[in-house]
Design a protein around this motif. Structure first.
Motif, PDB file in Angstrom:
ATOM      1  N   ALA A  22       0.864  -1.193   0.000  1.00 48.44           N
ATOM      2  CA  ALA A  22       0.000   0.000   0.000  1.00 48.44           C
ATOM      3  C   ALA A  22       0.891   1.231   0.000  1.00 48.44           C
ATOM      4  N   GLY A  23       1.583   1.412  -1.128  1.00 47.65           N
ATOM      5  CA  GLY A  23       2.487   2.552  -1.243  1.00 47.65           C
ATOM      6  C   GLY A  23       1.903   3.633  -2.132  1.00 47.65           C
ATOM      7  N   HIS A  24       2.762   4.599  -2.472  1.00 46.32           N
ATOM      8  CA  HIS A  24       2.327   5.746  -3.272  1.00 46.32           C
ATOM      9  C   HIS A  24       1.708   5.313  -4.608  1.00 46.32           C
ATOM     10  N   ALA A  25       2.292   4.310  -5.246  1.00 44.80           N
ATOM     11  CA  ALA A  25       1.827   3.922  -6.584  1.00 44.80           C
ATOM     12  C   ALA A  25       0.501   3.161  -6.546  1.00 44.80           C
ATOM     13  N   HIS A  26       0.053   2.780  -5.350  1.00 44.31           N
ATOM     14  CA  HIS A  26      -1.208   2.029  -5.253  1.00 44.31           C
ATOM     15  C   HIS A  26      -2.380   2.873  -4.755  1.00 44.31           C
ATOM     16  N   MET A  47      -0.339  -6.174   3.057  1.00 44.86           N
ATOM     17  CA  MET A  47       0.511  -5.045   3.459  1.00 44.86           C
ATOM     18  C   MET A  47       1.166  -5.378   4.799  1.00 44.86           C
ATOM     19  N   PRO A  48       2.445  -4.998   4.957  1.00 41.33           N
ATOM     20  CA  PRO A  48       3.152  -5.364   6.193  1.00 41.33           C
ATOM     21  C   PRO A  48       2.649  -4.624   7.428  1.00 41.33           C
ATOM     22  N   THR A  49       2.110  -3.413   7.228  1.00 42.12           N
ATOM     23  CA  THR A  49       1.626  -2.626   8.369  1.00 42.12           C
ATOM     24  C   THR A  49       0.261  -2.057   8.021  1.00 42.12           C
ATOM     25  N   TYR A  54       3.465   8.278   4.010  1.00 38.97           N
ATOM     26  CA  TYR A  54       3.835   9.258   2.977  1.00 38.97           C
ATOM     27  C   TYR A  54       5.247   9.761   3.241  1.00 38.97           C
ATOM     28  N   SER A  55       6.146   9.494   2.290  1.00 38.07           N
ATOM     29  CA  SER A  55       7.555   9.816   2.543  1.00 38.07           C
ATOM     30  C   SER A  55       7.805  11.323   2.589  1.00 38.07           C
ATOM     31  N   GLY A  56       6.978  12.106   1.872  1.00 37.42           N
ATOM     32  CA  GLY A  56       7.178  13.553   1.874  1.00 37.42           C
ATOM     33  C   GLY A  56       7.079  14.158   3.277  1.00 37.42           C
ATOM     34  N   SER A  90       3.853  -9.802   4.536  1.00 40.73           N
ATOM     35  CA  SER A  90       4.647  -9.384   3.369  1.00 40.73           C
ATOM     36  C   SER A  90       4.716 -10.519   2.371  1.00 40.73           C
ATOM     37  N   VAL A  91       4.805 -10.163   1.107  1.00 42.86           N
ATOM     38  CA  VAL A  91       5.087 -11.169   0.085  1.00 42.86           C
ATOM     39  C   VAL A  91       6.549 -11.590   0.242  1.00 42.86           C
ATOM     40  N   THR A  92       6.779 -12.894   0.260  1.00 46.29           N
ATOM     41  CA  THR A  92       8.169 -13.385   0.355  1.00 46.29           C
ATOM     42  C   THR A  92       8.572 -14.152  -0.900  1.00 46.29           C
ATOM     43  N   LEU A 116       1.635  -5.097  -7.996  1.00 47.80           N
ATOM     44  CA  LEU A 116       2.739  -4.976  -7.039  1.00 47.80           C
ATOM     45  C   LEU A 116       3.115  -3.514  -6.844  1.00 47.80           C
ATOM     46  N   ASP A 117       3.177  -3.111  -5.582  1.00 48.31           N
ATOM     47  CA  ASP A 117       3.765  -1.807  -5.229  1.00 48.31           C
ATOM     48  C   ASP A 117       4.452  -2.026  -3.887  1.00 48.31           C
ATOM     49  N   VAL A 118       5.537  -2.771  -3.931  1.00 45.69           N
ATOM     50  CA  VAL A 118       6.176  -3.232  -2.687  1.00 45.69           C
ATOM     51  C   VAL A 118       7.440  -2.440  -2.352  1.00 45.69           C
ATOM     52  N   GLY A 119       7.629  -1.323  -3.047  1.00 47.00           N
ATOM     53  CA  GLY A 119       8.758  -0.451  -2.712  1.00 47.00           C
ATOM     54  C   GLY A 119      10.093  -1.161  -2.893  1.00 47.00           C
ATOM     55  N   MET A 137      14.383   3.736   7.139  1.00 46.19           N
ATOM     56  CA  MET A 137      13.228   4.652   7.070  1.00 46.19           C
ATOM     57  C   MET A 137      11.948   3.911   6.700  1.00 46.19           C
ATOM     58  N   ARG A 138      12.106   2.698   6.218  1.00 48.48           N
ATOM     59  CA  ARG A 138      10.965   1.829   5.906  1.00 48.48           C
ATOM     60  C   ARG A 138      11.158   0.533   6.666  1.00 48.48           C
ATOM     61  N   PRO A 139      10.172  -0.042   7.333  1.00 52.03           N
ATOM     62  CA  PRO A 139       8.838   0.532   7.496  1.00 52.03           C
ATOM     63  C   PRO A 139       8.870   1.754   8.413  1.00 52.03           C
ATOM     64  N   GLY A 301       4.131  -0.924 -10.029  1.00 52.59           N
ATOM     65  CA  GLY A 301       4.476   0.487 -10.145  1.00 52.59           C
ATOM     66  C   GLY A 301       5.338   0.944  -8.990  1.00 52.59           C
ATOM     67  N   GLY A 302       5.884   2.150  -9.127  1.00 56.16           N
ATOM     68  CA  GLY A 302       6.708   2.724  -8.073  1.00 56.16           C
ATOM     69  C   GLY A 302       8.128   2.190  -8.094  1.00 56.16           C
ATOM     70  N   ASP A 303       8.788   2.277  -6.946  1.00 60.13           N
ATOM     71  CA  ASP A 303      10.205   1.909  -6.858  1.00 60.13           C
ATOM     72  C   ASP A 303      10.466   0.454  -7.220  1.00 60.13           C
ATOM     73  N   CYS A 304       9.484  -0.419  -7.081  1.00 62.99           N
ATOM     74  CA  CYS A 304       9.745  -1.863  -7.238  1.00 62.99           C
ATOM     75  C   CYS A 304       9.888  -2.281  -8.690  1.00 62.99           C
ATOM     76  N   LYS A 315      14.481   6.132  -8.645  1.00 64.93           N
ATOM     77  CA  LYS A 315      13.506   5.549  -7.703  1.00 64.93           C
ATOM     78  C   LYS A 315      13.084   6.682  -6.772  1.00 64.93           C
ATOM     79  N   ALA A 316      12.051   7.385  -7.143  1.00 60.80           N
ATOM     80  CA  ALA A 316      11.608   8.544  -6.353  1.00 60.80           C
ATOM     81  C   ALA A 316      10.087   8.577  -6.313  1.00 60.80           C
ATOM     82  N   GLY A 317       9.595   9.107  -5.205  1.00 62.99           N
ATOM     83  CA  GLY A 317       8.159   9.129  -4.995  1.00 62.99           C
ATOM     84  C   GLY A 317       7.406   9.887  -6.074  1.00 62.99           C
ATOM     85  N   VAL A 318       8.035  10.911  -6.644  1.00 65.01           N
ATOM     86  CA  VAL A 318       7.312  11.693  -7.658  1.00 65.01           C
ATOM     87  C   VAL A 318       6.904  10.808  -8.836  1.00 65.01           C
ATOM     88  N   TYR A 319       7.731   9.833  -9.173  1.00 60.53           N
ATOM     89  CA  TYR A 319       7.376   8.925 -10.274  1.00 60.53           C
ATOM     90  C   TYR A 319       6.282   7.948  -9.827  1.00 60.53           C
TER      91      TYR A 319
HETATM   92  C1  LIG Z   1      13.126  10.059   4.233  1.00 58.10           C
HETATM   93  C2  LIG Z   1      12.683   9.954   2.814  1.00 58.10           C
HETATM   94  C3  LIG Z   1      12.182  11.066   2.184  1.00 58.10           C
HETATM   95  C4  LIG Z   1      11.809  10.980   0.850  1.00 58.10           C
HETATM   96  N1  LIG Z   1      11.294  12.095   0.271  1.00 58.10           N
HETATM   97  C5  LIG Z   1      10.959  12.043  -1.014  1.00 58.10           C
HETATM   98  C6  LIG Z   1      10.464  13.215  -1.646  1.00 58.10           C
HETATM   99  O1  LIG Z   1      10.325  14.283  -1.034  1.00 58.10           O
HETATM  100  N2  LIG Z   1      10.159  13.118  -2.961  1.00 58.10           N
HETATM  101  C7  LIG Z   1      10.312  11.960  -3.665  1.00 58.10           C
HETATM  102  O2  LIG Z   1      10.031  11.943  -4.857  1.00 58.10           O
HETATM  103  N3  LIG Z   1      10.753  10.837  -3.081  1.00 58.10           N
HETATM  104  C8  LIG Z   1      11.087  10.846  -1.779  1.00 58.10           C
HETATM  105  N4  LIG Z   1      11.546   9.717  -1.193  1.00 58.10           N
HETATM  106  C9  LIG Z   1      11.562   8.457  -1.955  1.00 58.10           C
HETATM  107  C10 LIG Z   1      10.173   7.840  -1.847  1.00 58.10           C
HETATM  108  O3  LIG Z   1       9.935   7.501  -0.509  1.00 58.10           O
HETATM  109  C11 LIG Z   1      10.004   6.569  -2.648  1.00 58.10           C
HETATM  110  O4  LIG Z   1      10.487   6.737  -3.943  1.00 58.10           O
HETATM  111  C12 LIG Z   1       8.521   6.197  -2.684  1.00 58.10           C
HETATM  112  O5  LIG Z   1       8.088   5.879  -1.393  1.00 58.10           O
HETATM  113  C13 LIG Z   1       8.257   5.047  -3.617  1.00 58.10           C
HETATM  114  O6  LIG Z   1       6.894   4.776  -3.592  1.00 58.10           O
HETATM  115  P1  LIG Z   1       6.381   3.322  -3.866  1.00 58.10           P
HETATM  116  O7  LIG Z   1       4.932   3.419  -4.117  1.00 58.10           O
HETATM  117  O8  LIG Z   1       7.223   2.648  -4.879  1.00 58.10           O
HETATM  118  O9  LIG Z   1       6.686   2.514  -2.536  1.00 58.10           O
HETATM  119  P2  LIG Z   1       6.347   2.856  -1.034  1.00 58.10           P
HETATM  120  O10 LIG Z   1       5.542   4.077  -0.919  1.00 58.10           O
HETATM  121  O11 LIG Z   1       7.642   2.745  -0.309  1.00 58.10           O
HETATM  122  O12 LIG Z   1       5.410   1.682  -0.627  1.00 58.10           O
HETATM  123  C14 LIG Z   1       5.745   0.347  -0.699  1.00 58.10           C
HETATM  124  C15 LIG Z   1       4.837  -0.373   0.245  1.00 58.10           C
HETATM  125  O13 LIG Z   1       5.061  -1.750   0.105  1.00 58.10           O
HETATM  126  C16 LIG Z   1       5.105  -2.358   1.365  1.00 58.10           C
HETATM  127  N5  LIG Z   1       5.928  -3.549   1.237  1.00 58.10           N
HETATM  128  C17 LIG Z   1       7.272  -3.642   1.292  1.00 58.10           C
HETATM  129  N6  LIG Z   1       7.648  -4.906   1.107  1.00 58.10           N
HETATM  130  C18 LIG Z   1       6.528  -5.623   0.917  1.00 58.10           C
HETATM  131  C19 LIG Z   1       6.273  -6.978   0.668  1.00 58.10           C
HETATM  132  N7  LIG Z   1       7.257  -7.861   0.586  1.00 58.10           N
HETATM  133  N8  LIG Z   1       4.977  -7.379   0.531  1.00 58.10           N
HETATM  134  C20 LIG Z   1       3.966  -6.488   0.609  1.00 58.10           C
HETATM  135  N9  LIG Z   1       4.162  -5.181   0.833  1.00 58.10           N
HETATM  136  C21 LIG Z   1       5.422  -4.750   0.991  1.00 58.10           C
HETATM  137  C22 LIG Z   1       5.695  -1.299   2.284  1.00 58.10           C
HETATM  138  O14 LIG Z   1       5.315  -1.524   3.610  1.00 58.10           O
HETATM  139  C23 LIG Z   1       5.098  -0.027   1.703  1.00 58.10           C
HETATM  140  O15 LIG Z   1       3.895   0.288   2.322  1.00 58.10           O
HETATM  141  C24 LIG Z   1      11.928   9.765   0.137  1.00 58.10           C
HETATM  142  C25 LIG Z   1      12.437   8.641   0.792  1.00 58.10           C
HETATM  143  C26 LIG Z   1      12.802   8.726   2.115  1.00 58.10           C
HETATM  144  C27 LIG Z   1      13.360   7.508   2.803  1.00 58.10           C
END
Ligand SMILES: Cc1cc2nc3c(=O)[nH]c(=O)nc-3n(C[C@H](O)[C@H](O)[C@H](O)COP(=O)(O)OP(=O)(O)OC[C@H]3O[C@@H](n4cnc5c(N)ncnc54)[C@H](O)[C@@H]3O)c2cc1C
Length: 402
Positions: A22-26, A47-49, A54-56, A90-92, A116-119, A137-139, A301-304, A315-319
């Protein structure tokens, strides 16, 4: 190993959508799924938690200038209220061919469609002795354990005492977290001694990989706040110690009250073993539709993921945020047997705003780099707007019930 398929209770076959993470991309997908059920489908959210984090807003929570709730949306509760099945785990493992995910709790889930949006996992922590002492910083709850530890240390050592803290990784997150820790410790009445450590900081500047003018600006910003940047590779961490290999290959021990780990994004190891095509770092390759396989049964989507047509995308939240509506539209389209249609093209550059934790932010946009209070106001406005929008869409009813 148990393998559970959702029970249908109907004569017609019910298909199964698994939403992992349940990350930004979802968030757009979760907003749609919590708004209305999809006829003929059951949905399981893994979701693990309980919350979306929100990382911002994370740096402001660590600095102590915003409450925890500013960074959290109670998605687990919202999903349950919308009759989704929620599994806190968590998915393993993923077997893409067999269409099964395995979870840390031992369950296996067969799926017809997976999103998948597992960061990501933290870079470089695997090979470090005492990795469990690093505050990642995660979780999000691990980051909160860092603030709890520093508050306890500050209360113990007394006013004015020096409190050394290491932040490993001098990228954007490292800079923000270093500044946030300084603010928190100052607020607790002690003297922060914050050091950023990075193997690529031979010139004692942060943000390796950025333009020199930006690095110099950020270096001045840190120096003005008494935060040092040193070159080194952390090889061992203890509860109150850190071993760093310097540029000459010598290993030196340091006393620290805590080590924050902000080294960037590595792929979860189970993704490379999934049968999906991955890049050389183990991130699955996504088409512009964010499909991860030809049959369009797995999306991400997202970092994964790594975009096949734009492999250098950071790998940034804006994407992740911009991918969210595309991912939602294409996954929901597949539940209606429609081929994925919307395509994601990453923007070339983005407005970067790094909070200094003391009322200012560094803004970088195209050729401009500046640090000002106005930039922090802009960042706060963007962050609170984002959180308000998705809180309302996903958790409006749940929050109202508290
Ligand atoms: C301190 C900090 C500040 C940041 N600030 C910015 C910023 O200002 N701007 C910016 O663009 N980027 C920023 N980033 C980067 C940004 O956090 C990431 O790029 C963004 O969170 C990616 O989003 P996502 O949707 O891919 O994953 P996430 O939002 O990280 O979500 C992934 C989710 O998947 C869950 N997960 C993890 N593993 C598993 C698993 N095995 N099974 C199921 N679920 C799982 C996690 O618990 C999490 O909830 C920052 C990062 C940090 C650490």
């Amino acid at each position: 190993m148990p393998r559970s398929l959702p029970s249908t209770g109907h004569a017609t076959p019910v298909r199964h959508l698994v939403v992992a993470g349940a990350g930004h991309a979802h968030l757009d997908l979760l907003a749609a799924l919590t708004a209305a059920p999809i006829a003929g489908w059951t949905v399981t959210l893994v979701m693990p938690t309980e919350d979306f984090a929100y990382s911002g807003s994370l740096p402001a929570v660590i600095a102590g200038t915003a409450p925890e709730s500013a960074a959290l949306i109670p998605i687990g509760a919202a999903a349950r209220a919308a009759k989704l099945r929620v599994i806190i785990s968590s998915v393993t493992a993923l077997d893409a061919a067999a269409q099964v995910v395995t979870l840390a709790n031992g369950e296996s889930l067969a799926f017809d469609l997976l999103s998948l949006d597992v960061g990501s996992a933290p870079v470089g922590l695997g090979g470090v002795d005492g990795a469990e002492f690093a505050f990642t910083m995660r979780p999000f709850r691990r980051a909160l354990e860092l603030t709890a530890r520093l508050d306890a240390v500050a209360a113990h050592v007394g006013r004015g005492a020096r409190v050394p803290v290491a932040v490993v990784g001098a990228g954007a997150a490292g800079v923000e977290i270093a500044c946030a820790l300084r603010t928190r410790l100052q607020g607790a009445g002690v003297t922060p001694v914050v050091t950023l450590i990075d193997p690529n900081a031979a010139d004692h500047l942060p943000l390796p990989g950025s333009r020199m003018a930006v690095r110099q600006h950020a270096g001045r910003l840190l120096a003005d706040r008494g935060i040092a940047v040193v070159q080194g590779t952390v090889t061992a961490i203890g509860e109150t110690s850190l071993r760093v290999r310097n540029a000459f290959g010598e290993e030196v021990d340091h006393d620290v009250c805590a080590t924050a780990w902000t080294t960037g994004a590595a792929a979860h190891s189970w993704l490379a073993a999934s049968g999906l095509a991955c890049d050389d770092r183990g991130f699955p390759l996504a088409e512009a539709t964010l499909a991860l396989n030809a049959s369009e049964t797995i999306f991400g989507g997202g970092d994964c993921v790594t975009l096949r047509d734009a492999t250098g995308t950071a790998k940034a939240g804006v994407y992740a945020v911009r991918m969210a509506p595309i991912l939602a539209a294409n996954v929901l389209g597949r539940t209606r047997q429609v081929a994925a249609q919307r395509r994601y093209t990453p923007q070339h550059d983005f407005l970067a705003l790094l909070s200094t934790g003391d009322g200012e932010a560094m803004l970088r946009w195209k050729g401009i780099t500046l640090t000002s209070r106005w930039a922090q106001k802009l960042k706060t406005r963007i962050d609170t707007g984002y959180m308000a929008r998705y809180s309302r869409r996903i958790a409006g009813d749940v929050r109202a019930a508290f």
